[in-house]
Design an enzyme around this catalytic site. Structure first.
Site, PDB file in Angstrom:
ATOM      1  N   ASP A   1       0.910  -1.283   0.234  1.00 30.67           N
ATOM      2  CA  ASP A   1      -0.242   0.072   0.152  1.00 30.67           C
ATOM      3  C   ASP A   1       0.907   1.048   0.045  1.00 30.67           C
ATOM      4  OD1 ASP A   1       1.003  -0.497   2.664  1.00 30.67           O
ATOM      5  OD2 ASP A   1      -0.994  -0.880   3.413  1.00 30.67           O
TER       6      ASP A   1
ATOM      7  N   ASN B   1      -7.177  -3.016  14.600  1.00 31.27           N
ATOM      8  CA  ASN B   1      -8.550  -3.366  14.071  1.00 31.27           C
ATOM      9  C   ASN B   1      -8.817  -4.449  13.129  1.00 31.27           C
ATOM     10  OD1 ASN B   1      -7.541  -2.484  11.761  1.00 31.27           O
ATOM     11  ND2 ASN B   1      -9.013  -0.637  11.504  1.00 31.27           N
TER      12      ASN B   1
ATOM     13  N   HIS C   1      -7.140  -4.919  10.355  1.00 31.56           N
ATOM     14  CA  HIS C   1      -6.763  -4.946   9.042  1.00 31.56           C
ATOM     15  C   HIS C   1      -5.401  -5.732   8.454  1.00 31.56           C
ATOM     16  CE1 HIS C   1      -4.465  -0.928   9.584  1.00 31.56           C
ATOM     17  NE2 HIS C   1      -3.644  -1.696   9.618  1.00 31.56           N
TER      18      HIS C   1
ATOM     19  N   GLU D   1      -9.518  -1.994   5.592  1.00 26.61           N
ATOM     20  CA  GLU D   1     -10.350  -1.760   6.859  1.00 26.61           C
ATOM     21  C   GLU D   1     -11.501  -2.562   7.216  1.00 26.61           C
ATOM     22  OE1 GLU D   1      -8.348  -0.247   8.626  1.00 26.61           O
ATOM     23  OE2 GLU D   1      -8.104   1.921   8.331  1.00 26.61           O
TER      24      GLU D   1
HETATM   25  C1  F6R Z   1       1.466  -1.339   6.172  1.00 30.62           C
HETATM   26  C2  F6R Z   1       0.324  -2.085   6.298  1.00 30.62           C
HETATM   27  C3  F6R Z   1      -0.567  -2.025   7.874  1.00 30.62           C
HETATM   28  C4  F6R Z   1       0.385  -2.475   8.754  1.00 30.62           C
HETATM   29  C5  F6R Z   1      -0.505  -2.452  10.042  1.00 30.62           C
HETATM   30  C6  F6R Z   1       0.205  -2.762  11.564  1.00 30.62           C
HETATM   31  O1  F6R Z   1       1.986  -1.502   4.895  1.00 30.62           O
HETATM   32  O2  F6R Z   1      -0.005  -2.772   5.334  1.00 30.62           O
HETATM   33  O3  F6R Z   1      -1.501  -3.080   7.440  1.00 30.62           O
HETATM   34  O4  F6R Z   1       1.017  -3.814   8.592  1.00 30.62           O
HETATM   35  O5  F6R Z   1      -1.243  -1.249  10.258  1.00 30.62           O
HETATM   36  O6  F6R Z   1       1.090  -1.611  11.559  1.00 30.62           O
HETATM   37  P1  F6R Z   1       2.183  -1.601  12.693  1.00 30.62           P
HETATM   38  O7  F6R Z   1       3.219  -2.713  12.422  1.00 30.62           O
HETATM   39  O8  F6R Z   1       2.825  -0.274  12.653  1.00 30.62           O
HETATM   40  O9  F6R Z   1       1.369  -1.886  14.144  1.00 30.62           O
END
Ligand code: F6R
Length: 262
Positions: free
Chosen positions: A67, A136, A138, A143
């Site tokens: 992303d 959450n 995702h 989301e």
């Molecule tokens: C980032 C992504 C998100 C993160 C997720 C966890 O490329 O795709 O899904 O992997 O938000 O983020 P952290 O590791 O910062 O808790």
């Protein structure tokens, strides 16, 4: 699902890095799916060490990141393109032509999303997809309520995600509200997926992903349908699992132990 609970965050992230390195050694022309986020920082730091120590050739590997924020150019300090260079690509001889992220500043983000999906397909699809987990539930920026059949597209971020990601931005900077993200069906097409989750803040989402119903309310629960999914956890992230004893019997200390005939 392979549920691997390691004795510490360090061991979980080290094992994740080792698995990525092993897959590169097994297929030098591998197509990797990469992620950003705080969880990945130690994974990439270990991967750099392992690749250097082992003299592993990464120059033929390709990658597609999950992303990017809509509106941020690749040279913006908080873009995922900059983050990936800082954490990984600047430290190893990856071919810049083969490391791809969606273009956050594309004039037509919807078209960019479609093009990105087509580029992944043209590269033969992702062999190993690395994932983090949102508090959450995702994966990527899919989301809760995202279609489990979704493809790369534009997603509005939840307030929860915007707040969680504020830490990567300055106090006066605004977190973008939209992203271009691989969809859940895109992620599910990877031949192998490996999700890493560490820390107590992930415990609830981890339990919903592994032991809850498959539901768009927890997008990561779609991985229950993936034929080759490994979930790498530290003890804090595993704290909410009802069947934790069982997972630890199957994979003591997070090790891949297979049933052997006597
Ligand atoms: C980032 C992504 C998100 C993160 C997720 C966890 O490329 O795709 O899904 O992997 O938000 O983020 P952290 O590791 O910062 O808790």
């Amino acid at each position: 699902m392979q549920v691997l609970i390691f004795p510490s965050r360090d061991e979980a992230t080290r094992a994740a890095a080792k698995r990525i390195a092993d897959r590169i050694v097994g297929h030098l022309d591998i197509v990797l799916g990469l992620a950003t986020g705080g969880t990945m920082e130690p994974v990439y730091a270990r991967l750099i060490e392992i690749v250097r120590e082992g003299g592993i050739d990464v120059s033929r590997a390709s990658s597609f990141n999950l992303d990017e924020y809509v509106g941020l150019a690749a040279d913006h300090p908080q873009s995922y393109a900059t983050t990936m260079r800082r954490l990984l690509f600047d430290h190893l001889p990856f071919d810049p032509e083969r490391t791809r992220l969606p273009r956050g500043d594309a004039p037509d983000p919807l078209r960019e999303a479609k093009l990105y999906e087509a580029m992944i397909a043209a590269a033969g699809g992702v062999e190993l997809q690395l994932l983090g987990l949102g508090n959450n539930g995702h994966i990527g920026f899919n989301e809760p309520s995202s279609s489990l059949a979704s493809r790369t597209r534009i997603k509005r971020l939840t307030r929860n995600t915007i707040e969680a990601n504020q830490r990567f931005f300055g106090p006066d900077e605004t977190v973008p509200t939209h992203s271009i993200t691989m969809g859940i069906a895109t992620i599910m097409e990877a031949r192998e997926v490996m999700l890493v989750a560490t820390g107590a803040a992930k415990a609830e989402a981890v339990a919903a992903m592994i032991e809850g119903p498959v539901s768009a309310a927890c997008p990561a629960s779609a991985l229950q349908y993936h034929p080759r999914a490994a979930i790498m956890l530290d003890p804090d992230a595993a704290a909410g699992l009802k069947l934790r004893d069982y997972y630890e019997d199957v994979h003591p200390g997070g090790r891949e132990v297979y049933f052997a005939r006597r």
